[in-house]
Scaffold this active site. Structure first.
Site, PDB file in Angstrom:
ATOM      1  N   PHE A   1      52.576 -17.410  53.875  1.00  0.00           N
ATOM      2  CA  PHE A   1      53.985 -17.791  54.018  1.00  0.00           C
ATOM      3  C   PHE A   1      54.855 -16.650  54.544  1.00  0.00           C
ATOM      4  O   PHE A   1      55.717 -16.843  55.362  1.00  0.00           O
ATOM      5  CB  PHE A   1      54.553 -18.210  52.650  1.00  0.00           C
ATOM      6  CG  PHE A   1      54.380 -19.646  52.348  1.00  0.00           C
ATOM      7  CD1 PHE A   1      55.415 -20.360  51.777  1.00  0.00           C
ATOM      8  CD2 PHE A   1      53.205 -20.289  52.635  1.00  0.00           C
ATOM      9  CE1 PHE A   1      55.262 -21.693  51.492  1.00  0.00           C
ATOM     10  CE2 PHE A   1      53.044 -21.627  52.347  1.00  0.00           C
ATOM     11  CZ  PHE A   1      54.072 -22.336  51.781  1.00  0.00           C
ATOM     12  N   ARG A   2      54.650 -15.469  53.999  1.00  0.00           N
ATOM     13  CA  ARG A   2      55.632 -14.417  54.236  1.00  0.00           C
ATOM     14  C   ARG A   2      55.171 -13.295  55.145  1.00  0.00           C
ATOM     15  O   ARG A   2      55.921 -12.373  55.415  1.00  0.00           O
ATOM     16  CB  ARG A   2      56.085 -13.844  52.888  1.00  0.00           C
ATOM     17  CG  ARG A   2      56.981 -14.827  52.170  1.00  0.00           C
ATOM     18  CD  ARG A   2      57.326 -14.416  50.765  1.00  0.00           C
ATOM     19  NE  ARG A   2      58.179 -15.410  50.153  1.00  0.00           N
ATOM     20  CZ  ARG A   2      57.743 -16.518  49.580  1.00  0.00           C
ATOM     21  NH1 ARG A   2      56.446 -16.777  49.541  1.00  0.00           N
ATOM     22  NH2 ARG A   2      58.574 -17.387  49.057  1.00  0.00           N
TER      23      ARG A   2
ATOM     24  N   GLN B   1      49.168 -20.018  43.147  1.00  0.00           N
ATOM     25  CA  GLN B   1      50.434 -20.376  43.780  1.00  0.00           C
ATOM     26  C   GLN B   1      50.159 -21.229  45.024  1.00  0.00           C
ATOM     27  O   GLN B   1      51.082 -21.690  45.663  1.00  0.00           O
ATOM     28  CB  GLN B   1      51.173 -19.104  44.215  1.00  0.00           C
ATOM     29  CG  GLN B   1      51.597 -18.223  43.060  1.00  0.00           C
ATOM     30  CD  GLN B   1      52.186 -16.917  43.560  1.00  0.00           C
ATOM     31  OE1 GLN B   1      51.492 -16.019  44.000  1.00  0.00           O
ATOM     32  NE2 GLN B   1      53.490 -16.812  43.497  1.00  0.00           N
TER      33      GLN B   1
ATOM     34  N   ILE C   1      48.775 -24.323  47.430  1.00  0.00           N
ATOM     35  CA  ILE C   1      48.818 -25.789  47.354  1.00  0.00           C
ATOM     36  C   ILE C   1      47.676 -26.408  48.145  1.00  0.00           C
ATOM     37  O   ILE C   1      47.624 -27.608  48.343  1.00  0.00           O
ATOM     38  CB  ILE C   1      50.176 -26.321  47.898  1.00  0.00           C
ATOM     39  CG1 ILE C   1      50.414 -25.851  49.346  1.00  0.00           C
ATOM     40  CG2 ILE C   1      51.332 -25.863  47.009  1.00  0.00           C
ATOM     41  CD1 ILE C   1      51.651 -26.474  50.001  1.00  0.00           C
TER      42      ILE C   1
ATOM     43  N   HIS D   1      52.431 -24.431  42.085  1.00  0.00           N
ATOM     44  CA  HIS D   1      53.309 -25.033  43.092  1.00  0.00           C
ATOM     45  C   HIS D   1      52.847 -26.422  43.524  1.00  0.00           C
ATOM     46  O   HIS D   1      53.276 -26.921  44.549  1.00  0.00           O
ATOM     47  CB  HIS D   1      53.430 -24.104  44.313  1.00  0.00           C
ATOM     48  CG  HIS D   1      54.137 -22.819  43.998  1.00  0.00           C
ATOM     49  ND1 HIS D   1      54.173 -21.746  44.853  1.00  0.00           N
ATOM     50  CD2 HIS D   1      54.846 -22.429  42.901  1.00  0.00           C
ATOM     51  CE1 HIS D   1      54.871 -20.760  44.306  1.00  0.00           C
ATOM     52  NE2 HIS D   1      55.272 -21.148  43.111  1.00  0.00           N
TER      53      HIS D   1
ATOM     54  N   CYS E   1      55.007 -46.187  50.774  1.00  0.00           N
ATOM     55  CA  CYS E   1      54.075 -46.813  49.832  1.00  0.00           C
ATOM     56  C   CYS E   1      53.610 -48.158  50.391  1.00  0.00           C
ATOM     57  O   CYS E   1      54.431 -48.968  50.822  1.00  0.00           O
ATOM     58  CB  CYS E   1      54.791 -47.011  48.499  1.00  0.00           C
ATOM     59  SG  CYS E   1      53.823 -47.867  47.259  1.00  0.00           S
TER      60      CYS E   1
ATOM     61  N   THR F   1      48.571 -11.746  46.417  1.00  0.00           N
ATOM     62  CA  THR F   1      50.002 -11.961  46.202  1.00  0.00           C
ATOM     63  C   THR F   1      50.647 -10.632  45.882  1.00  0.00           C
ATOM     64  O   THR F   1      50.074  -9.802  45.173  1.00  0.00           O
ATOM     65  CB  THR F   1      50.281 -12.992  45.083  1.00  0.00           C
ATOM     66  OG1 THR F   1      51.680 -12.960  44.780  1.00  0.00           O
ATOM     67  CG2 THR F   1      49.491 -12.725  43.823  1.00  0.00           C
TER      68      THR F   1
HETATM   69 ZN    ZN Z   1      55.553 -47.712  45.624  1.00  0.00          ZN
END
Ligand code: ZN
Length: 242
Positions: free
Chosen positions: A35-36, A105, A107, A123, A152, A193
């Site tokens: 990310f950074r 951290q 995902i 996260h 959905c 990290t």
């Molecule tokens: Zn739904």
């Protein structure tokens, strides 16, 4: 002076319980940008007139789900990424009977893909998504295969990733389990990290065990309280100890 790799091997061998605390750096060798870092996603140009931090915020998601998903699908999801030697090393350690808990951290779900069974995702994860109206759950493919904003298939509600966005709080159960694991383990290994970002910085204060190890390319503000520091690529460290 002792060989630090031998030292780490010895620490791992002699530990009864290990918490592996991971950040973006462990997944960089799997092709997922940090990310950074300089070429990380925060420094990439976007077509959307907002910074990445703004885009992946709760209010941006609520107001501009189209733009959110355009950015999210391209920059945050790496469905083809595979676990690397570091993810696999700790999964194998657990398989061999060592008490290993991963607090991450990230995902990306790569710890689970490598085989780790106990993983606390601070996260959230790109692999779980839910309908904001009826709660129905969807996998990553459903999101990536939807054109634009995923809806959905049951009620038409907007599907939201189970990822903690800016302005959103972390899941309290996950925090509680993570802190409990950190408080009771005898070894904590922090990987990839800088510990500068909330909540990582706060979590390390709960550690009361014997060995605190940091593996991170850049030095961290916690280096002085560590028992062992590797300011190098995590894969290099793993190759020396496996
Ligand atoms: Zn739904």
């Amino acid at each position: 002076m002792k060989n630090p790799y031998e030292e780490l091997k010895k620490i791992i061998n002699e530990s009864n319980s290990i918490v592996v605390f991971t950040g973006a750096g462990i997944s960089v060798p799997s092709g997922i940008p940090d990310f950074r870092s300089a070429d990380g996603i925060y420094n990439q140009k976007t077509k959307i007139h907002a910074s990445p931090e703004e885009i992946i915020s709760h209010s941006f998601f609520m107001h501009n789900p189209e733009d959110f998903y355009e950015f999210y699908k391209e920059k945050m999801c790496y469905p083809k990424a595979q676990p690397n030697a570091a993810h696999k090393y700790f999964a194998d350690l657990e398989k061999k009977g060592k008490n290993v808990i991963v607090v991450t951290q990230n995902i990306d779900g790569l710890h689970q893909k490598a085989g780790s069974k106990i993983v606390y995702e601070l996260h959230g994860t790109i692999h779980q998504n839910f309908c904001m109206k009826c709660g129905r759950l969807f996998g990553l493919d459903y999101v990536l295969n939807s054109k634009g904003v995923p809806h959905c298939d049951k009620c038409g509600g907007i599907v939201k990733p189970d990822v903690v966005l800016y302005e959103e709080g972390l899941d309290e159960n996950t925090i509680g389990r993570s802190i409990n694991a950190i408080m009771t383990c005898d070894t904590m290994i922090v990987i990839g990290t800088s510990l500068r970002v909330y909540p990582a910085a706060g979590f390390i204060r709960y550690f009361k065990g014997r060995n605190l190890v940091v593996i991170n390319k850049e030095s961290t503000s916690y280096d002085n309280m560590c028992d062992l520091i590797f300011n190098e690529d995590v894969i290099n460290v793993i190759n020396h100890i496996k």
